[in-house]
Design an enzyme around this catalytic site. Structure first.
Site, PDB file in Angstrom:
ATOM      1  N   GLY A 177      -9.739   3.712  -2.884  1.00 47.29           N
ATOM      2  CA  GLY A 177      -8.408   3.150  -2.682  1.00 47.29           C
ATOM      3  C   GLY A 177      -8.367   1.661  -2.447  1.00 47.29           C
ATOM      4  O   GLY A 177      -7.288   1.095  -2.310  1.00 47.29           O
ATOM      5  N   ASN A 196      -8.980   6.571 -10.068  1.00 46.47           N
ATOM      6  CA  ASN A 196      -7.820   7.325  -9.565  1.00 46.47           C
ATOM      7  C   ASN A 196      -6.735   6.373  -9.075  1.00 46.47           C
ATOM      8  O   ASN A 196      -5.746   6.139  -9.755  1.00 46.47           O
ATOM      9  CB  ASN A 196      -8.252   8.293  -8.467  1.00 46.47           C
ATOM     10  CG  ASN A 196      -7.149   9.247  -8.000  1.00 46.47           C
ATOM     11  OD1 ASN A 196      -7.383  10.195  -7.269  1.00 46.47           O
ATOM     12  ND2 ASN A 196      -5.905   9.026  -8.403  1.00 46.47           N
ATOM     13  N   THR A 197      -6.955   5.767  -7.886  1.00 44.61           N
ATOM     14  CA  THR A 197      -5.901   4.966  -7.243  1.00 44.61           C
ATOM     15  C   THR A 197      -5.294   3.913  -8.171  1.00 44.61           C
ATOM     16  O   THR A 197      -4.074   3.786  -8.264  1.00 44.61           O
ATOM     17  CB  THR A 197      -6.458   4.265  -5.991  1.00 44.61           C
ATOM     18  OG1 THR A 197      -7.011   5.237  -5.116  1.00 44.61           O
ATOM     19  CG2 THR A 197      -5.363   3.503  -5.252  1.00 44.61           C
ATOM     20  N   LYS A 199     -17.334  18.561  -7.739  1.00 46.73           N
ATOM     21  CA  LYS A 199     -17.603  17.209  -7.271  1.00 46.73           C
ATOM     22  C   LYS A 199     -17.736  17.290  -5.763  1.00 46.73           C
ATOM     23  O   LYS A 199     -16.783  17.628  -5.048  1.00 46.73           O
ATOM     24  CB  LYS A 199     -16.483  16.235  -7.653  1.00 46.73           C
ATOM     25  CG  LYS A 199     -16.794  14.814  -7.164  1.00 46.73           C
ATOM     26  CD  LYS A 199     -15.667  13.853  -7.468  1.00 46.73           C
ATOM     27  CE  LYS A 199     -15.906  12.539  -6.736  1.00 46.73           C
ATOM     28  NZ  LYS A 199     -14.724  11.700  -6.717  1.00 46.73           N
ATOM     29  N   ALA A 203     -14.801   5.317  -7.527  1.00 46.92           N
ATOM     30  CA  ALA A 203     -14.144   4.767  -6.334  1.00 46.92           C
ATOM     31  C   ALA A 203     -14.186   3.253  -6.265  1.00 46.92           C
ATOM     32  O   ALA A 203     -15.228   2.622  -6.456  1.00 46.92           O
ATOM     33  CB  ALA A 203     -14.719   5.344  -5.039  1.00 46.92           C
ATOM     34  N   GLY A 204     -13.046   2.713  -6.004  1.00 42.48           N
ATOM     35  CA  GLY A 204     -12.933   1.280  -5.777  1.00 42.48           C
ATOM     36  C   GLY A 204     -12.680   0.461  -7.026  1.00 42.48           C
ATOM     37  O   GLY A 204     -12.537  -0.750  -6.963  1.00 42.48           O
TER      38      GLY A 204
END
Lengths: 263, 374
Positions: A161, A209-210, A100, A187-188
């Site tokens: 995040g 993830n976050t 990635k 992301a996000g």
């Protein structure tokens, strides 16, 4: 029912449309349990966190890689040169040629550098890597990366995040429309509804993830995302009726036409 | 872009201090309610009026830190190379006129201390030294970095101000982080503590973190030495400094530290004591002011405070520190410390404490491969 086009990357079919990032968790044990609960088949790991000389590094040994594909990422790389170096090191140490590509010179918003990402992708594809590049939701960049041989494109929904959801929805829709490779929204994504929205838009997968890592109960949140993703896929397969700007009467104005043709 | 020292020189610091005192509860509520906090509003976070909002600031600081950094605490260790110093600074254990055992580590001694740190699990180290180029010269520093950069994934330095070209050499050798604490942002108060030596040059010290940025340092660490001046205007200026560095060096990570001089019988006693509540306030406020910076806590602070702040804003901690050169290899002898350590727990105990508080202790968060020359 309309089956979705299978998600195939480098000849490998991935049944789960949810990928999981392994950073930010409170411990490797919690991370492993959340990954398991999510039903994912692919996890990303930041190479900067891993001691690639240590075969028992806790970042890697917490997970059973016979169950999940490992997708190492180059997060922290500020330019193409760094990312390329890390990728080469990764291939030697992890024995996967999947990478990635994350080139993020700005440590504050961690937004990806389009120019360096393209440069690195061109080199790495030529060297036989399976490149999954993290990008801003830039449709032209997505096509350029596809042209140079990337296996997917991974446009962000919102900065890493931030948990803000599909802030880039319109641009992602264009990418999806124009893409000849799988599109993974990354992301996000802060809530299962965001992930579902991305998939309902037509994305092939999402990476989270976050939102899972910092939830009060990461395992439960992983399950929530799993369910959200499954809901969106099921809805797509059910061939939904679609949105209508005008009210659509059950007996349409043109109903008389059908009657005439039948008689 | 203008240098930060010029910005400070252009300010009316008396008016700045007065404006902090004049902040009202309404101002604080407005700023806390704002999405983005404008530069002009940053000082409000550090005002006396903001003290009443400590709990709310704690909650916001915790939420921002968690989203941005996750439930992790990054660990590092300082490695003191030498305590020779040409500067006379009234607050420092290395001050020129003090009769302490003066030491500069030989390369073998550096390796010995480094081996201990490596065995303990550290992969991020901070090389520290007093200012005396006859002992800690550029060739000596470059040699240390050369020896260490393949064993440690991140090397930062905290030494006297250097020139841009010297920082560039260090970056090329493998240094990725620079820390220079201004100690005191108010130029007049600064002079009163720095009696002799090159450190008297307030503007040059402030400039040198920018020289580091220009030379390509990936991480820029700043801080005020708490206790030397009234903390509110000092830390407000520190926050503005952080903002300015973020804009100017957008590719570099900014780290803010909070070194606090504690009252002491044996070391210097601070003129402007900073209480625990003040320290905690400024950490939360800094997180709100600069959501993306690393906030660093050293072992100057005790276990109760350090542990209490895990999850509330701090993202980086030192552990098992020794501030006397060679201290890791000769633990019994404490002569020649720069400052007293309060949290003397060994690194593995600190790692356990971090884990007990639902966070992962991170020993490695960078890789030498990022910067190794091909």
């Amino acid at each position: 029912m309309k089956t979705l086009k299978p998600l195939i990357i480098d000849g490998v079919e991935l049944k789960s449309r949810l990928f999981i990032g392994t950073g930010k968790f409170s411990s490797p044990e919690v991370m492993a349990r959340a990954v398991e609960a999510s039903g994912t088949e692919l996890v990303t790991v930041a190479l900067r966190r891993v001691d690639l000389n240590n075969p028992n590094d806790p970042q890697l040994s917490a997970l059973d890689f016979s169950k999940y594909r490992l997708l190492p990422n180059t997060s922290g790389a500020r330019d193409a040169e760094e990312a390329i170096r890390l990728a080469r090191l990764s291939r030697l140490a992890t024995r996967t040629n999947w990478i990635k590509l994350e080139v993020t010179p700005d440590p504050h918003y961690l937004l990806p550098d389009p120019i360096e990402t393209l440069k690195a992708a061109q080199v790495l594809v030529k060297e036989g890597f399976v490149v999954l590049p993290y990008i801003n939701a830039d449709p032209i960049l997505a096509k350029r990366l596809e042209d140079c041989g990337c296996a997917t494109v991974m446009p962000l929904a919102a900065p890493i995040g931030t948990n803000k959801g599909l802030k880039t929805a319109d641009q992602i829709a264009i990418i999806i429309e124009q893409a000849g490779v799988p599109v993974v929204v990354d992301a996000g994504l802060g809530m299962p509804s965001h992930a579902a929205a991305a998939l309902e838009l037509g994305a092939d997968a999402v990476l989270v993830n976050t939102a899972i890592a910092i939830a009060g109960d990461p395992v439960r949140m992983a399950i929530a995302f799993k369910l959200g993703v499954e809901a969106a896929i099921a809805a797509r397969e059910a061939a939904p009726g679609g949105e209508s700007r005008l009210a659509r009467a059950s007996s349409p104005l043109t109903g008389f036409l059908r009657e005439e043709a039948a008689s | 872009m203008t240098r930060f020292h010029e910005i400070v020189q252009g300010m009316d610091l008396a008016a700045f201090r007065a404006s902090l005192e004049a902040v009202t509860a309404r101002d604080v509520e407005r700023v806390l309610g704002a999405g983005q906090i404008a530069d002009d509003d940053l000082p409000v976070l550090f005002s006396p009026a903001a003290d009443a909002y400590l709990e709310e600031m704690a909650a916001r600081s915790a939420a921002i830190t968690e989203r941005r950094f996750g439930k992790v605490i990054q660990l590092y260790a300082p490695l003191y190379l030498g305590n020779e110093c040409v500067n006379k600074c009234t607050y420092c254990g290395f001050s020129h006129e003090l009769q302490i055992a003066r030491v500069t580590l030989t390369p073998e001694q550096v390796l010995a201390d480094a081996a201990i740190l490596h065995d303990e699990g550290f992969r991020h180290i901070l090389l520290v030294a007093g200012e005396d180029r006859r002992y800690v010269s550029m060739p000596y520093l470059l040699q240390c970095v050369e020896m260490l950069h393949r064993r440690f994934d991140s090397i930062a330095i905290e030494i006297q101000p250097l020139k841009t070209e010297e920082y560039r050499q260090l970056v090329e050798a493998g240094v990725d982080g620079l820390a220079i604490y201004q100690e005191v942002y108010d130029p007049e108060i600064y002079q009163s503590y720095h009696l002799a030596g090159p450190k008297r040059n307030w503007a040059n010290r402030l400039d040198s973190i920018e020289f580091g940025g220009e030379a390509g340092m990936r991480s820029l660490g700043i801080g005020a030495l708490l206790g030397l001046a009234p903390w509110r205007p000092e830390v407000a200026l520190l926050a503005l400094h952080g903002r300015m560095l973020q804009r100017k060096f957008w590719r570099s990570k900014i780290a803010v530290s909070f070194p606090r001089i504690q009252p002491s019988a044996h070391h210097y006693n601070p003129d402007y004591r900073v209480y625990d509540r003040d320290l905690v306030h400024m950490i939360f406020a800094m997180r709100l002011a600069l959501p993306d910076v690393e906030l660093v806590m050293s072992t100057r602070e005790g276990a109760r405070l350090r542990d209490g702040l895990i999850g509330l804003g701090i993202t980086r901690m030192s552990a098992g520190s020794r501030t006397d050169p060679g201290g890791y290899s000769q633990p019994e002898d404490h002569d020649g410390e720069q400052f007293a350590i309060d949290d003397a727990r060994p690194p593995d105990e600190i790692a356990r404490a971090i884990a007990e508080r639902g966070h992962e202790p991170v020993w490695k968060d960078f890789d030498r491969e990022f910067i190794l020359a091909p």
